[in-house]
Structures are given as structure tokens and as C-alpha cells.
Write an enzyme that holds these catalytic residues in place. Structure first.
Site, PDB file in Angstrom:
ATOM      1  N   GLY A   6       8.421  -5.603  -8.684  1.00 29.34           N
ATOM      2  CA  GLY A   6       9.364  -4.333  -9.326  1.00 29.34           C
ATOM      3  C   GLY A   6      10.841  -4.897  -8.958  1.00 29.34           C
ATOM      4  CB  SER A  39      10.697   4.052  -1.865  1.00 29.07           C
ATOM      5  OG  SER A  39      10.332   3.311  -0.522  1.00 29.07           O
ATOM      6  CB  SER A  40       5.556   3.482   0.593  1.00 32.91           C
ATOM      7  OG  SER A  40       4.953   2.547  -0.515  1.00 32.91           O
ATOM      8  NE  ARG A  41      10.663   0.673   4.902  1.00 31.38           N
ATOM      9  CZ  ARG A  41      10.233  -0.536   4.383  1.00 31.38           C
ATOM     10  NH1 ARG A  41      10.642  -0.846   3.049  1.00 31.38           N
ATOM     11  NH2 ARG A  41       9.786  -1.552   5.089  1.00 31.38           N
ATOM     12  CG  HIS A  49       2.835   0.553  -5.508  1.00 30.55           C
ATOM     13  ND1 HIS A  49       3.115   1.717  -4.797  1.00 30.55           N
ATOM     14  CD2 HIS A  49       3.492  -0.436  -4.857  1.00 30.55           C
ATOM     15  CE1 HIS A  49       3.983   1.212  -3.619  1.00 30.55           C
ATOM     16  NE2 HIS A  49       3.942  -0.195  -3.604  1.00 30.55           N
ATOM     17  N   GLY A  95       0.917  -1.219  -0.156  1.00 30.83           N
ATOM     18  CA  GLY A  95      -0.041   0.092  -0.006  1.00 30.83           C
ATOM     19  C   GLY A  95       1.023   1.265  -0.104  1.00 30.83           C
TER      20      GLY A  95
HETATM   21  P1  AMP Z   1       5.844  -2.544  -1.660  1.00 31.11           P
HETATM   22  O1  AMP Z   1       4.624  -1.928  -1.369  1.00 31.11           O
HETATM   23  O2  AMP Z   1       6.976  -1.761  -1.341  1.00 31.11           O
HETATM   24  O3  AMP Z   1       6.064  -3.862  -1.232  1.00 31.11           O
HETATM   25  O4  AMP Z   1       6.009  -2.755  -3.311  1.00 31.11           O
HETATM   26  C1  AMP Z   1       5.276  -3.518  -4.045  1.00 31.11           C
HETATM   27  C2  AMP Z   1       5.707  -3.980  -5.455  1.00 31.11           C
HETATM   28  O5  AMP Z   1       5.888  -2.665  -6.116  1.00 31.11           O
HETATM   29  C3  AMP Z   1       6.979  -4.694  -5.235  1.00 31.11           C
HETATM   30  O6  AMP Z   1       7.248  -5.588  -6.010  1.00 31.11           O
HETATM   31  C4  AMP Z   1       7.994  -3.418  -5.564  1.00 31.11           C
HETATM   32  O7  AMP Z   1       9.284  -3.875  -6.042  1.00 31.11           O
HETATM   33  C5  AMP Z   1       7.307  -2.396  -6.558  1.00 31.11           C
HETATM   34  N1  AMP Z   1       8.005  -1.456  -6.496  1.00 31.11           N
HETATM   35  C6  AMP Z   1       7.998  -0.349  -5.397  1.00 31.11           C
HETATM   36  N2  AMP Z   1       8.762   0.795  -5.750  1.00 31.11           N
HETATM   37  C7  AMP Z   1       9.030   0.366  -6.990  1.00 31.11           C
HETATM   38  C8  AMP Z   1       9.568   1.517  -7.930  1.00 31.11           C
HETATM   39  N3  AMP Z   1      10.095   2.809  -7.423  1.00 31.11           N
HETATM   40  N4  AMP Z   1       9.696   1.032  -9.361  1.00 31.11           N
HETATM   41  C9  AMP Z   1       9.202  -0.320  -9.841  1.00 31.11           C
HETATM   42  N5  AMP Z   1       8.669  -1.165  -8.838  1.00 31.11           N
HETATM   43  C10 AMP Z   1       8.554  -0.677  -7.517  1.00 31.11           C
END
Ligand code: AMP
Length: 282
Positions: free
Chosen positions: A147, A185-187, A37, A31
Site C-alpha cells: 500500500g 489503518s489497523s491502528r 488490505h 493482520g
Molecule cells: P500492515 O498490516 O499495516 O503492515 O499493512 C499491510 C499492507 O497493507 C501494507 O502494504 C500497507 O501499506 C497496506 N495498507 C495498510 N493500510 C492501507 C490503506 N489504508 N490503503 C492501502 N493500503 C494499505
């Protein structure tokens, strides 16, 4: 778009589509959706009849001192963004729904975890592999989108799919970046203003290393030192690791050759950021 919070209902919906021979595209997330995403989701939308996105901050993949409680969350915003991408199902289970009791079985990842984030986050990839195994059984996806920002995760899921014979196509998607190069990044929202200004040095240092390789540098140690020096001289971040490994097997390299990854993790005051580039030397 339908929001579903129970495993039973989600699985029943998927089964109905499977019986009709429809393809399922699945995008697992934690999320706080951003353009990274959304790129995965729009690719899934183009390639499948049905698109399912999950939002679940998985406690199993966070260490006791990590940011599970401060991980950013905003379900209403996420729902609107997913709706805008024409997602069919948004799966949004509670922790109790996913783990009603202490699991009697967990997936343990044996390979590709003694390096990079696996080294500094013990148990992290077991948590990832366990939740992805559950989610694959719930969604029965034709294609699953991950990603390349989390390149080690892609390598681990690649092993999970082939070792456990999941009939799922893994689709890795390129990293989406801010204009200044910082990987989305969400972070990133948890960076202090000053840290946000410094953070693009991570990608710049990776590009500098890539240029050195293009100019003929073949010694991984020279390249990792170059990256570390750049990051420490231009930010207050503390380097967790800078590693150059073969990809996807994540083995150390004596010289720059074949398919490889240069990966970096840097700790700022409240956030740890990761980034990488992949290079193919023919
Ligand atoms: P997360 O919500 O951070 O677990 O990410 C969910 C999916 O989105 C994962 O497969 C991540 O690798 C992908 N993702 C997150 N940030 C990026 C980004 N900047 N570029 C491409 N994919 C991303």
C-alpha cells in the site's frame, strides 16, 4: 483457503504451483485486516493464479518503546475476511517459526531511511527488509502488493527488489480512506474517541497543501508550515514530522517539482498515524 503455519509446508505448496507455471500474488500484512488490505488482496486475486496472504506481526520492525504488544490482533476475523476474498493460502507463522534463533544475517537498508519514519523509528526498515526478504524466499511471488499508505516502505522495497535482484514485480496500491478522509489503518482502533474525531485533519491538511501547490506555491517550507499549523490548531496530536521529498528517492527538495511526496506522522496518546499524498508536477 488453506491456513499454513510452517515455512516448510508453505514453500512446498508454492513450489508445486511454480512447477505448473502458475503466477503467485503475495500480500504481506500484520493482520487485523481492513478495507485497505482487502483492496490489495482483491487486486492480487484479479492478477494472479494463486493468492497468498501472510499475517505476521514482525517483532524485528518494532522499537523497544513501540506498540508490538498492543498491536491489534484477531486471527479468526482475519481468516473469515481472507476467505471472503478467495485467498488460496493464509500464511500465519509464529515468531519462533520465523526467527527460531537470533538471526545470523539481517538486511540493512542504507538509502531512503534517513528521513520520515526511518528517522524516528531507527532499525524499523532493517526489520521490514529482513522479514520481506524471508517472505519473498518462501513465497517466490510473481507480484507483491504494497500500500502507498506506507510510501517509504514501498520505496525501500523497490530498492530491495532491485539491489537484491528479486524476480518480483512490485505493485503499489492507492491509499484506502474512511469517508472522512482518515487513511484506514489497523491502528485506528487505538485512537481515543476525541482523537478519532480530530484525526481527519491530517488528510485535510495534505489536501490544503495540494491546493496551494495547484494555486502556484512552490516553496516546500511554506507548505510544511501550513500543514503543521493546521494539524496543531485542530488536534491534540503531536507532530512527528511533515516532510516534502522527491519520490521514490526521498531526497529533500528546494522547490516543488517533479515526482514528490508530502508525508506526515502524528502521535496521539496510544497511536502514531502516518499519511501522505504523492504529486507529479510535469
Ligand atoms: P500492515 O498490516 O499495516 O503492515 O499493512 C499491510 C499492507 O497493507 C501494507 O502494504 C500497507 O501499506 C497496506 N495498507 C495498510 N493500510 C492501507 C490503506 N489504508 N490503503 C492501502 N493500503 C494499505
Amino acid at each position: 483457503m488453506k491456513v499454513i503455519t510452517t515455512i516448510n509446508e508453505m514453500q512446498n505448496e508454492i513450489l508445486k504451483h511454480k512447477e505448473l507455471g502458475m503466477s503467485i500474488g503475495f500480500v504481506p500484512t500484520m493482520g487485523f485486516l481492513h478495507e485497505g488490505h482487502l483492496t490489495l488482496i482483491s487486486k492480487a486475486r484479479k492478477e494472479n493464479d494463486v493468492v497468498v496472504v501472510s499475517i505476521f506481526v514482525n517483532p524485528l520492525q518494532f522499537g523497544p518503546k513501540e506498540d508490538f504488544s498492543t498491536y491489534p490482533r484477531d486471527f479468526d476475523r482475519d481468516r473469515a475476511l481472507a476467505e471472503g476474498e478467495k485467498v488460496d493460502y493464509l500464511f500465519y507463522p509464529s515468531v519462533e517459526e520465523m526467527y527460531p534463533r537470533e538471526p545470523s544475517v539481517k538486511v540493512m537498508v542504507q538509502e531512503r531511511t534517513d528521513v520520515l519514519c526511518g528517522k524516528s523509528r531507527p532499525g524499523h526498515f532493517d526489520g521490514v527488509a529482513t522479514v520481506i526478504t524471508k517472505l519473498f524466499h518462501i513465497m517466490m511471488p510473481t507480484r507483491a502488493y504494497f500500500g502507498k499508505k506506507d510510501a517509504q516502505q514501498v520505496a525501500v522495497i523497490d530498492g530491495l527488489i532491485s539491489d537484491f535482484n528479486f524476480p518480483v514485480h512490485l505493485i503499489p496500491v492507492d491509499i484506502v480512506r474512511e469517508k472522512d478522509g482518515l487513511a484506514k489503518s489497523s491502528r485506528n482502533v487505538n485512537l481515543l474517541a476525541e482523537e478519532r474525531e480530530q484525526a481527519p485533519i491530517i488528510y485535510k491538511s495534505l489536501q490544503t497543501a495540494k491546493k496551494a501547490i495547484d494555486d502556484g506555491e512552490i516553496n516546500p517550507a511554506v507548505l510544511t508550515t501550513m500543514i503543521k499549523e493546521l494539524i496543531t490548531s485542530e488536534s491534540n496530536g503531536e507532530i512527528d514530522y511533515v516532510e516534502i521529498l522527491s519520490y521514490p528517492f526521498l531526497k529533500p527538495l528546494e522547490k516543488i517539482e517533479g515526482s514528490l511526496i508530502i508525508a506526515v506522522a502524528v502521535k496521539f496518546s496510544k497511536v502514531r498515524l502516518i499519511d501522505n499524498i504523492m504529486i507529479q508536477i510535469d
